[in-house]
Design an enzyme around this catalytic site. Sequence first.
Site, mmCIF file in Angstrom:
data_model
loop_
_atom_site.group_PDB
_atom_site.id
_atom_site.type_symbol
_atom_site.label_atom_id
_atom_site.label_comp_id
_atom_site.label_asym_id
_atom_site.label_seq_id
_atom_site.Cartn_x
_atom_site.Cartn_y
_atom_site.Cartn_z
ATOM 1 N N HIS A 45 0.846 -1.197 0.000
ATOM 2 C CA HIS A 45 0.000 0.000 0.000
ATOM 3 C C HIS A 45 0.878 1.242 0.000
ATOM 4 O O HIS A 45 2.112 1.150 0.081
ATOM 5 C CB HIS A 45 -0.978 -0.003 1.180
ATOM 6 C CG HIS A 45 -0.349 0.041 2.537
ATOM 7 N ND1 HIS A 45 0.442 -0.971 3.044
ATOM 8 C CD2 HIS A 45 -0.416 0.981 3.526
ATOM 9 C CE1 HIS A 45 0.831 -0.663 4.262
ATOM 10 N NE2 HIS A 45 0.334 0.522 4.572
ATOM 11 N N ASP A 59 -0.488 -4.019 5.906
ATOM 12 C CA ASP A 59 -1.164 -3.625 7.141
ATOM 13 C C ASP A 59 -2.636 -4.017 7.058
ATOM 14 O O ASP A 59 -3.291 -3.809 6.021
ATOM 15 C CB ASP A 59 -1.051 -2.113 7.339
ATOM 16 C CG ASP A 59 0.379 -1.675 7.602
ATOM 17 O OD1 ASP A 59 1.264 -2.552 7.655
ATOM 18 O OD2 ASP A 59 0.605 -0.462 7.756
ATOM 19 N N HIS A 98 1.227 3.906 2.045
ATOM 20 C CA HIS A 98 1.694 4.638 3.221
ATOM 21 C C HIS A 98 3.218 4.742 3.167
ATOM 22 O O HIS A 98 3.907 3.811 2.733
ATOM 23 C CB HIS A 98 1.252 3.938 4.502
ATOM 24 C CG HIS A 98 -0.140 4.319 4.932
ATOM 25 N ND1 HIS A 98 -0.925 3.514 5.735
ATOM 26 C CD2 HIS A 98 -0.884 5.434 4.665
ATOM 27 C CE1 HIS A 98 -2.094 4.122 5.944
ATOM 28 N NE2 HIS A 98 -2.091 5.279 5.308
ATOM 29 N N HIS A 147 6.198 -5.420 11.839
ATOM 30 C CA HIS A 147 5.510 -4.128 11.870
ATOM 31 C C HIS A 147 5.129 -3.738 13.307
ATOM 32 O O HIS A 147 3.998 -3.363 13.596
ATOM 33 C CB HIS A 147 4.263 -4.188 10.975
ATOM 34 C CG HIS A 147 3.758 -2.839 10.551
ATOM 35 N ND1 HIS A 147 2.767 -2.167 11.242
ATOM 36 C CD2 HIS A 147 4.087 -2.039 9.505
ATOM 37 C CE1 HIS A 147 2.502 -1.029 10.637
ATOM 38 N NE2 HIS A 147 3.299 -0.915 9.572
ATOM 39 N N HIS A 191 -7.524 -2.069 5.726
ATOM 40 C CA HIS A 191 -6.659 -1.046 6.294
ATOM 41 C C HIS A 191 -7.304 0.314 6.030
ATOM 42 O O HIS A 191 -8.389 0.405 5.453
ATOM 43 C CB HIS A 191 -5.260 -1.143 5.685
ATOM 44 C CG HIS A 191 -4.215 -0.335 6.382
ATOM 45 N ND1 HIS A 191 -4.103 -0.248 7.755
ATOM 46 C CD2 HIS A 191 -3.214 0.452 5.884
ATOM 47 C CE1 HIS A 191 -3.100 0.537 8.067
ATOM 48 N NE2 HIS A 191 -2.540 0.977 6.954
ATOM 49 N N ASP A 207 5.693 4.539 5.204
ATOM 50 C CA ASP A 207 6.609 3.595 5.849
ATOM 51 C C ASP A 207 6.749 2.299 5.056
ATOM 52 O O ASP A 207 7.566 1.446 5.408
ATOM 53 C CB ASP A 207 6.183 3.301 7.289
ATOM 54 C CG ASP A 207 4.784 2.734 7.407
ATOM 55 O OD1 ASP A 207 3.912 3.121 6.624
ATOM 56 O OD2 ASP A 207 4.559 1.911 8.315
#
Length: 304
Positions: free
Chosen positions: A58, A206, A60, A264, A135, A62
């Site tokens: 995804h 996530d 994001h 994570h 998520h 990080d």
Amino acid sequence: MGTGAGRPSKDRNVSAAALVFPERGGAFWLFDAGEGTQHQLMRTPLKLNKLEAVFITHLHGDHLFGLPGLLSSRSYHEGAGDLPLFGPPGIKSFLDAVFAITGTHLEYRLDIREAVAGPIWDDGTWSVRCAPLDHRIPCLGYRIEERDRPGRLDSERARQLGVPFGPLFGALKRGEDVELPDGTIVRSRDVVGPPIKGRVVTLLGDTKPCPEAVLLAEGADLLVHEATFAAGMEEKAAKYGHSTTGQAAETAKKAGAKRLVMTHFSHRYRMEDLASLENEARKVFPETVAACDLKAIDIPFRSE
């Protein structure tokens, strides 16, 4: 390559994992590329010209902010060929904008393929399919499946039956019956064991607990699942679209996975907390390991 959530710490980098194929001369696939991933790669034997594919879960930061720099650096590695890159919708716009604004030019063809669900890749030995997770933004999980391999050849038995060492051995191993010079037929099934079951690896982005995570991990030899928070923090985990250690273990149990690797972890947990987080999950799913940066995990065949 990185086992921390949100931001790097002195103990953990942000998300990235490499699936390495030793039998292919150190070739590997990369799953996510948080900031600093190429620095982490420099601490391993892995080389960017051996990178065969990239899978982003995804968008994001990080999981993504290390990707443009890594792709750019790959141009400086001799022998770096075309590279397929998979990710959710928006990954192409992100990279196109970064490269255009910075004037970055790649010396190889980057084949960006935006995915939503279903089969996305097959190299003849391994296939990959993805499914959406639960998520805060669109996020994918990946299931990597290996084709079954031919059974092991009993070379001693083959020699006893008169098969000379050489090409006929290979034919038998491929499942073919062979004829000897004297007309004798040696059947493959008499000298080759049953097929070796291919391995399954599931790497999830996530996610909160969801049915798709269980389906992707069904019967997996190894499940890599986020565990951002400790058990008892389910409400906070749900608020931010994440899972706890107990929830990751429950997914592994429901899926009938063989092993679980948790990753994570929130910035609040230090290295000395890993044993406690691991023990929480093991109460639900005993075959659990808490990952740390640069940890290598073998995935043997089930017969081994």
